[in-house]
Motif scaffolding. Structure first.
Motif, PDB file in Angstrom:
ATOM      1  N   SER A 205       0.824  -1.212   0.000  1.00  0.00           N
ATOM      2  CA  SER A 205       0.000   0.000   0.000  1.00  0.00           C
ATOM      3  C   SER A 205       0.855   1.257   0.000  1.00  0.00           C
ATOM      4  CB  SER A 205      -0.927   0.030   1.217  1.00  0.00           C
ATOM      5  OG  SER A 205      -1.847  -1.010   1.129  1.00  0.00           O
TER       6      SER A 205
ATOM      7  N   ARG B  61       2.254   1.929  -3.403  1.00  0.00           N
ATOM      8  CA  ARG B  61       1.200   2.484  -4.269  1.00  0.00           C
ATOM      9  C   ARG B  61       0.916   3.942  -3.899  1.00  0.00           C
ATOM     10  NH1 ARG B  61      -3.193  -2.394  -5.223  1.00  0.00           N
ATOM     11  NH2 ARG B  61      -1.701  -3.820  -6.171  1.00  0.00           N
TER      12      ARG B  61
ATOM     13  N   TYR C  44      -7.210   6.005  -4.702  1.00  0.00           N
ATOM     14  CA  TYR C  44      -7.027   5.497  -3.342  1.00  0.00           C
ATOM     15  C   TYR C  44      -8.034   4.393  -3.034  1.00  0.00           C
ATOM     16  CZ  TYR C  44      -7.039   5.412   1.775  1.00  0.00           C
ATOM     17  OH  TYR C  44      -6.997   5.013   3.083  1.00  0.00           O
TER      18      TYR C  44
ATOM     19  N   ILE D 269      -5.534   1.295  -3.496  1.00  0.00           N
ATOM     20  CA  ILE D 269      -4.839   1.140  -2.215  1.00  0.00           C
ATOM     21  C   ILE D 269      -5.712   0.432  -1.173  1.00  0.00           C
ATOM     22  CG2 ILE D 269      -3.717   2.361  -0.304  1.00  0.00           C
ATOM     23  CD1 ILE D 269      -2.867   4.491  -2.404  1.00  0.00           C
TER      24      ILE D 269
END
Length: 175
Positions: free
Chosen positions: A109, A112, A132, A136
């Protein structure tokens, strides 16, 4: 007969819970032999290679330290015991605290997020939120029922990541 089974596509997990170590060795061995025989009768092959057919203990740290090595085998071929096991994308550690799984997901995460933060000057707030929520957040939502019991440190890390994304949306560095 004694064990329970989880089947998904071509994967089969046989599990057994018991405090008596003799039964932990005997009952799975009997069940695995029955499954092996059924495979043979139905012209199927059981992949006994390391990494494909493995055994794993789960329990408390204290109990795992006391556990002796067991002999789980199929036709005199001993099945490898493993310390780490990945099932359907979830890394299962011996105590089922899922710390390794969380750390891998958090690292993924963060990488990213780092990419998103480099691109944010070219994106709208709506695009940042969309990326997002679609790129994520799903990393942590996968197998969410398993990940429901984050510890305080893990919750703090997740909140920090979420706050960093919120800060990206609020920055006014748009072209």
């Amino acid at each position: 007969k004694h064990c329970k089974m989880i089947k998904y596509a071509d994967d089969t997990v046989i599990y057994y819970a018991e405090q008596d170590i003799e039964k932990v060795e005997r009952n799975p061995n009997n069940n695995i032999l029955s499954i092996y025989e059924w495979f043979k009768e139905n012209d199927l092959i059981m992949n006994l290679k390391k990494g494909k057919t493995e055994a794993k203990f789960f329990g408390t740290t204290k109990r795992l330290c006391k556990t002796r090595t067991l002999n789980i085998s199929i036709n005199d071929r001993i099945i490898n015991f493993t310390k780490s096991y990945k099932y359907l994308g979830v890394n299962l550690d011996p105590t089922l605290l899922l710390n390794d799984d969380f750390n891998k997901k958090y690292k993924k995460s963060c990488s990213r997020f780092k990419l998103l933060s480099k691109l944010c000057i070219y994106l709208t707030d709506e695009s940042i939120n969309s990326i997002y929520s679609q790129i994520i957040l799903p990393v942590f939502r996968y197998c969410g029922i398993i990940n429901m019991h984050f510890n305080k440190i893990q919750i703090t890390k997740l909140e920090s990541l979420h706050n960093r994304v919120s800060c990206l949306v609020k920055t006014e560095k748009r072209l």
